[in-house]
Design a protein around this motif. Structure first.
Motif, mmCIF file in Angstrom:
data_model
loop_
_atom_site.group_PDB
_atom_site.id
_atom_site.type_symbol
_atom_site.label_atom_id
_atom_site.label_comp_id
_atom_site.label_asym_id
_atom_site.label_seq_id
_atom_site.Cartn_x
_atom_site.Cartn_y
_atom_site.Cartn_z
ATOM 1 N N PRO A 143 0.815 -1.230 0.000
ATOM 2 C CA PRO A 143 0.000 0.000 0.000
ATOM 3 C C PRO A 143 0.844 1.274 0.000
ATOM 4 N N GLU A 144 1.965 1.264 0.722
ATOM 5 C CA GLU A 144 2.845 2.436 0.710
ATOM 6 C C GLU A 144 3.415 2.683 -0.683
ATOM 7 N N LEU A 145 3.777 1.613 -1.373
ATOM 8 C CA LEU A 145 4.306 1.752 -2.731
ATOM 9 C C LEU A 145 3.252 2.318 -3.678
ATOM 10 N N GLU B 156 -5.820 -7.936 3.047
ATOM 11 C CA GLU B 156 -5.048 -7.001 2.232
ATOM 12 C C GLU B 156 -5.915 -6.510 1.072
ATOM 13 N N THR B 157 -6.599 -5.408 1.263
ATOM 14 C CA THR B 157 -7.567 -4.929 0.272
ATOM 15 C C THR B 157 -6.920 -4.485 -1.032
ATOM 16 N N TRP B 158 -5.615 -4.194 -0.993
ATOM 17 C CA TRP B 158 -4.949 -3.741 -2.215
ATOM 18 C C TRP B 158 -4.961 -4.800 -3.305
ATOM 19 N N LEU B 159 -5.173 -6.070 -2.954
ATOM 20 C CA LEU B 159 -5.197 -7.128 -3.967
ATOM 21 C C LEU B 159 -6.331 -6.948 -4.977
ATOM 22 N N SER B 160 -7.362 -6.196 -4.582
ATOM 23 C CA SER B 160 -8.463 -5.935 -5.523
ATOM 24 C C SER B 160 -8.010 -5.060 -6.686
ATOM 25 N N LYS B 161 -6.820 -4.447 -6.564
ATOM 26 C CA LYS B 161 -6.288 -3.582 -7.619
ATOM 27 C C LYS B 161 -5.345 -4.323 -8.562
ATOM 28 N N VAL B 162 -5.190 -5.632 -8.367
ATOM 29 C CA VAL B 162 -4.213 -6.415 -9.129
ATOM 30 C C VAL B 162 -4.926 -7.297 -10.148
ATOM 31 N N ASP B 163 -4.434 -7.272 -11.397
ATOM 32 C CA ASP B 163 -5.032 -8.085 -12.457
ATOM 33 C C ASP B 163 -4.375 -9.450 -12.600
ATOM 34 N N ARG B 164 -3.039 -9.513 -12.497
ATOM 35 C CA ARG B 164 -2.314 -10.779 -12.668
ATOM 36 C C ARG B 164 -1.157 -10.841 -11.674
ATOM 37 N N CYS C 29 6.522 -11.684 -8.205
ATOM 38 C CA CYS C 29 6.970 -11.757 -6.819
ATOM 39 C C CYS C 29 7.941 -12.916 -6.619
ATOM 40 N N ASP C 30 9.105 -12.604 -6.079
ATOM 41 C CA ASP C 30 10.061 -13.612 -5.627
ATOM 42 C C ASP C 30 10.776 -13.035 -4.415
ATOM 43 N N ILE C 31 10.191 -13.229 -3.238
ATOM 44 C CA ILE C 31 10.716 -12.588 -2.026
ATOM 45 C C ILE C 31 11.037 -13.607 -0.933
ATOM 46 N N GLU C 32 11.414 -14.801 -1.366
ATOM 47 C CA GLU C 32 12.043 -15.791 -0.482
ATOM 48 C C GLU C 32 11.240 -16.100 0.777
ATOM 49 N N GLY C 33 9.967 -16.363 0.607
ATOM 50 C CA GLY C 33 9.126 -16.765 1.737
ATOM 51 C C GLY C 33 8.339 -15.648 2.379
ATOM 52 N N ALA C 34 8.734 -14.394 2.144
ATOM 53 C CA ALA C 34 7.991 -13.267 2.714
ATOM 54 C C ALA C 34 6.620 -13.106 2.073
ATOM 55 N N GLU C 35 6.372 -13.830 0.970
ATOM 56 C CA GLU C 35 5.055 -13.745 0.321
ATOM 57 C C GLU C 35 3.932 -14.140 1.274
ATOM 58 N N PHE C 36 4.226 -14.975 2.274
ATOM 59 C CA PHE C 36 3.182 -15.410 3.199
ATOM 60 C C PHE C 36 2.779 -14.305 4.173
ATOM 61 N N GLU C 37 3.596 -13.291 4.296
ATOM 62 C CA GLU C 37 3.203 -12.120 5.086
ATOM 63 C C GLU C 37 2.609 -11.033 4.191
ATOM 64 N N VAL C 38 3.161 -10.851 3.001
ATOM 65 C CA VAL C 38 2.696 -9.781 2.099
ATOM 66 C C VAL C 38 1.306 -10.084 1.562
ATOM 67 N N PHE C 39 1.066 -11.343 1.182
ATOM 68 C CA PHE C 39 -0.226 -11.746 0.621
ATOM 69 C C PHE C 39 -0.998 -12.495 1.698
ATOM 70 N N ARG C 40 -1.842 -11.781 2.405
ATOM 71 C CA ARG C 40 -2.589 -12.392 3.493
ATOM 72 C C ARG C 40 -4.010 -11.837 3.510
ATOM 73 N N ARG C 41 -4.851 -12.491 4.250
ATOM 74 C CA ARG C 41 -6.248 -12.046 4.338
ATOM 75 C C ARG C 41 -6.319 -10.626 4.885
ATOM 76 N N SER D 143 -6.011 -19.362 -1.488
ATOM 77 C CA SER D 143 -7.299 -18.979 -0.917
ATOM 78 C C SER D 143 -7.457 -17.470 -0.859
ATOM 79 N N VAL D 144 -6.384 -16.778 -0.471
ATOM 80 C CA VAL D 144 -6.437 -15.312 -0.427
ATOM 81 C C VAL D 144 -6.691 -14.748 -1.818
ATOM 82 N N MET D 145 -6.014 -15.290 -2.806
ATOM 83 C CA MET D 145 -6.216 -14.816 -4.188
ATOM 84 C C MET D 145 -7.671 -15.007 -4.617
ATOM 85 N N ARG D 146 -8.216 -16.173 -4.313
ATOM 86 C CA ARG D 146 -9.598 -16.463 -4.720
ATOM 87 C C ARG D 146 -10.575 -15.530 -4.009
#
Length: 268
Positions: free
Chosen positions: A181-183, A211-219, A197-209, A236-239
């Protein structure tokens, strides 16, 4: 032919398809000359290192990306194998604003700057920042890349361990914690066409339930590291945010579950 033999032929074929006959022949020769080291390592790193002298022109979509030989291994994965472009519809479009989380030397960012509208590159290791700039300048697209030195998801993944962060190959200065969101606010982005995204496991913190910003992402095209979390939770979060999901293993084969490092693709 063995599975390993088929894989080697496929890798050489990928170089032929994306970089041409001469680099493919040189790479095949590097594999043969370094066969003992390749077998001992269990991967093609010894052959990749032998390709370091020189510069290569890779075809990405309908454009050419110049790559210094020191980045050949990454280019083989990014452009040759097409690990982030492995499914239909996952290509960079001229209207896309792209977000590159875990930019490394900037191979995805450079391709996005050439093929898309603009790209925000985020990298935790400050030693890579100058390499991103150099690769962008070599391809004449530096004006379309905004580079951010920052650490995403600091509580999860490889770099959640301060020792592993401080001893990483290109660690220089401590990265500030940063959020997506800051970005988006800083760069006035209201839509992300392609998020890599390739952030060595940090994806499990960045992409979590939540996170409303995901509604702005197409792919989304993401490398997933199951040792740090359950890939099904990411799916599940993506869905939940209206994205369809497909999982691929490291051989880019469709699978129902990931038990080892692989890829998650999500799109609307």
């Amino acid at each position: 032919m063995t599975k390993a033999g088929r894989r080697l032929l496929r890798e050489v074929g990928n170089i032929y398809r994306t970089a041409g006959a001469a680099p493919a022949a040189r790479f095949a020769g590097a594999i043969v000359r370094n066969a003992k080291e390749v077998v001992a390592a269990g991967n093609l790193s010894p052959a990749d290192r032998a390709m370091a002298p020189g510069r290569y022109a890779f075809q990405v979509g309908d454009r050419t990306v110049l790559v210094d030989g020191s980045a050949f291994a990454g280019a083989r994965e990014m452009y040759g194998r097409g690990v982030y472009f492995a499914l239909p519809g996952f290509h960079l479009r001229p209207t896309d604003v792209a977000l590159d989380l875990g930019a490394n030397v900037g191979l995805f960012s450079v391709a996005a700057a050439i093929l898309a509208r603009r790209v925000i590159a985020v990298e935790a290791q400050s030693g890579f920042i100058e390499e991103i700039r150099r690769n962008a300048a070599m391809n004449g697209c530096a004006d379309k890349i905004a580079i951010e030195h920052g650490l995403l998801g600091p509580g999860k993944g490889v770099f959640a361990d301060p020792h592993r962060l401080h001893t990483a190959s290109h660690y220089g200065t401590t990265p500030p914690a940063i959020t997506v969101p800051e970005l988006l606010e800083k760069h006035a982005i209201d839509r992300i066409g392609f998020l890599k995204c390739d952030i060595e496991g940090a994806e499990f913190e960045v992409f979590r339930r939540g996170e409303t910003w995901l509604s702005k992402v197409d792919r989304v095209a993401m490398e997933v590291h199951p040792e740090f979390g359950d890939p099904e939770e990411l799916a599940s979060v993506m869905r939940e945010h209206g994205l369809g999901v497909q999982l691929l293993n490291n051989d880019l084969e469709k699978v129902s579950r990931l038990t080892e490092t692989g890829y998650l693709f999500a799109s609307r």
